[in-house]
Scaffold this active site. Structure first.
Site, PDB file in Angstrom:
ATOM      1  N   GLY A   1       0.730  -1.178  -0.045  1.00 55.88           N
ATOM      2  CA  GLY A   1      -0.184   0.201   0.091  1.00 55.88           C
ATOM      3  C   GLY A   1       0.736   1.415   0.055  1.00 55.88           C
ATOM      4  O   GLY A   1       0.363   2.543   0.265  1.00 55.88           O
TER       5      GLY A   1
ATOM      6  N   ASN B   1      -4.533   2.046 -13.662  1.00 50.69           N
ATOM      7  CA  ASN B   1      -3.543   1.059 -12.993  1.00 50.69           C
ATOM      8  C   ASN B   1      -2.159   1.829 -12.928  1.00 50.69           C
ATOM      9  O   ASN B   1      -1.850   2.673 -14.033  1.00 50.69           O
ATOM     10  CB  ASN B   1      -3.860  -0.077 -13.570  1.00 50.69           C
ATOM     11  CG  ASN B   1      -2.774  -1.255 -13.037  1.00 50.69           C
ATOM     12  OD1 ASN B   1      -2.712  -1.178 -11.937  1.00 50.69           O
ATOM     13  ND2 ASN B   1      -2.023  -1.787 -13.863  1.00 50.69           N
TER      14      ASN B   1
ATOM     15  N   ASN C   1       1.717   3.130  -2.715  1.00 51.79           N
ATOM     16  CA  ASN C   1       0.879   3.775  -3.499  1.00 51.79           C
ATOM     17  C   ASN C   1      -0.059   4.355  -2.829  1.00 51.79           C
ATOM     18  O   ASN C   1      -0.580   5.753  -3.126  1.00 51.79           O
ATOM     19  CB  ASN C   1       0.595   3.222  -4.843  1.00 51.79           C
ATOM     20  CG  ASN C   1       1.920   3.200  -5.714  1.00 51.79           C
ATOM     21  OD1 ASN C   1       2.482   4.108  -6.208  1.00 51.79           O
ATOM     22  ND2 ASN C   1       2.613   1.936  -5.806  1.00 51.79           N
TER      23      ASN C   1
ATOM     24  N   HIS D   1       1.568   0.500 -13.357  1.00 48.45           N
ATOM     25  CA  HIS D   1       2.428  -0.727 -13.606  1.00 48.45           C
ATOM     26  C   HIS D   1       3.873  -0.324 -13.326  1.00 48.45           C
ATOM     27  O   HIS D   1       4.323   0.708 -14.273  1.00 48.45           O
ATOM     28  CB  HIS D   1       1.777  -1.194 -15.237  1.00 48.45           C
ATOM     29  CG  HIS D   1       2.799  -2.518 -15.321  1.00 48.45           C
ATOM     30  ND1 HIS D   1       2.361  -3.811 -14.843  1.00 48.45           N
ATOM     31  CD2 HIS D   1       3.760  -2.924 -16.132  1.00 48.45           C
ATOM     32  CE1 HIS D   1       3.166  -4.711 -15.131  1.00 48.45           C
ATOM     33  NE2 HIS D   1       3.841  -4.220 -15.990  1.00 48.45           N
TER      34      HIS D   1
END
Ligand code: GRF
Length: 207
Positions: free
Chosen positions: A14, A109, A16, A111
């Site tokens: 977590g 998202n 981010n 990546h």
């Protein structure tokens, strides 16, 4: 757009999520996190959310008849939260098409590679080191039905790969950039500045 309502999907550490929370709390990001959903119980991301008073919901595979059932329950939860944007921040599984369709154009998202290189896997940083690339980085993209990590790219940031890098050292270098790039993409979304045209996006200048 008024204050953005976010749903954040997590699976683990977590960091981010923490970067988003920090930017909201410091006034740099005009958003609120309505719910954090996790596919795993007892992960650090959930603790971070609770510490900051953010509601959480856990959808463990074992609690449902199938992964699809689980994803449908997650979709209902996200729908009920009346979100402007769903942010996958270290979510480690593919999700049902129904969830992606529900939030089409409103789900992003992060990546840890320069897509389309090293798409799809959970070890993009180690794969980049192994492959011998000299530059990697991170990508924020819309999540769409189809190949994993294949949606329109919003932002990318390049990071050098050094001769003595391991998956871990490269991950740490990329992660620092992730923590800037993901909140920036959310900010741009909230300001209505991301224009999608097929595979391509453009960022409108600030007013
Ligand atoms: C990040 O590297 C993200 O790009 C990848 O998984 C990691 C999650 O880290 N998808 P955290 O849970 O946000 O700390």
């Amino acid at each position: 757009m008024s204050r953005l309502r976010l749903g954040v999907m997590v699976s683990g550490r977590g960091s981010n999520l923490q970067a988003i929370i920090d930017q909201i709390e410091s006034g740099r990001l005009d958003a609120e996190i309505a719910v954090v959903v996790s596919n795993r119980a007892n992960v650090a991301a959930l603790e971070r959310a609770k510490r900051h008073g953010v509601p959480t919901a856990v959808f463990e595979r074992a609690e449902f008849a199938s992964r699809h059932e689980r994803d449908m329950a997650m979709t209902r939860c996200l729908r009920e939260a009346r979100l402007d944007l769903v942010v996958m921040a270290g979510y480690d599984q593919l999700v049902a098409d129904e969830l992606l369709n529900e939030f089409a154009g409103r789900i992003i998202n992060i990546h840890p590679s320069l897509l389309p290189a090293f798409a799809g896997g959970l070890h993009a940083q180690a794969d980049a080191v192994e492959y011998g690339v000299k530059i990697s980085g991170c990508t924020v993209h819309f999540v769409t039905v189809g190949p994993a990590d294949g949606g329109p790219i919003i932002l990318q940031k390049a990071v050098p790969v050094y001769d003595d890098d391991t998956g871990d050292t490269l991950s740490a270098r990329i992660l620092e950039e992730e923590h800037r790039l993901l909140p920036e993409a959310i900010r741009l979304f909230g300001q209505g500045r991301i224009v999608v045209n097929g595979r391509k996006t453009t960022i409108k200048p600030a007013n």
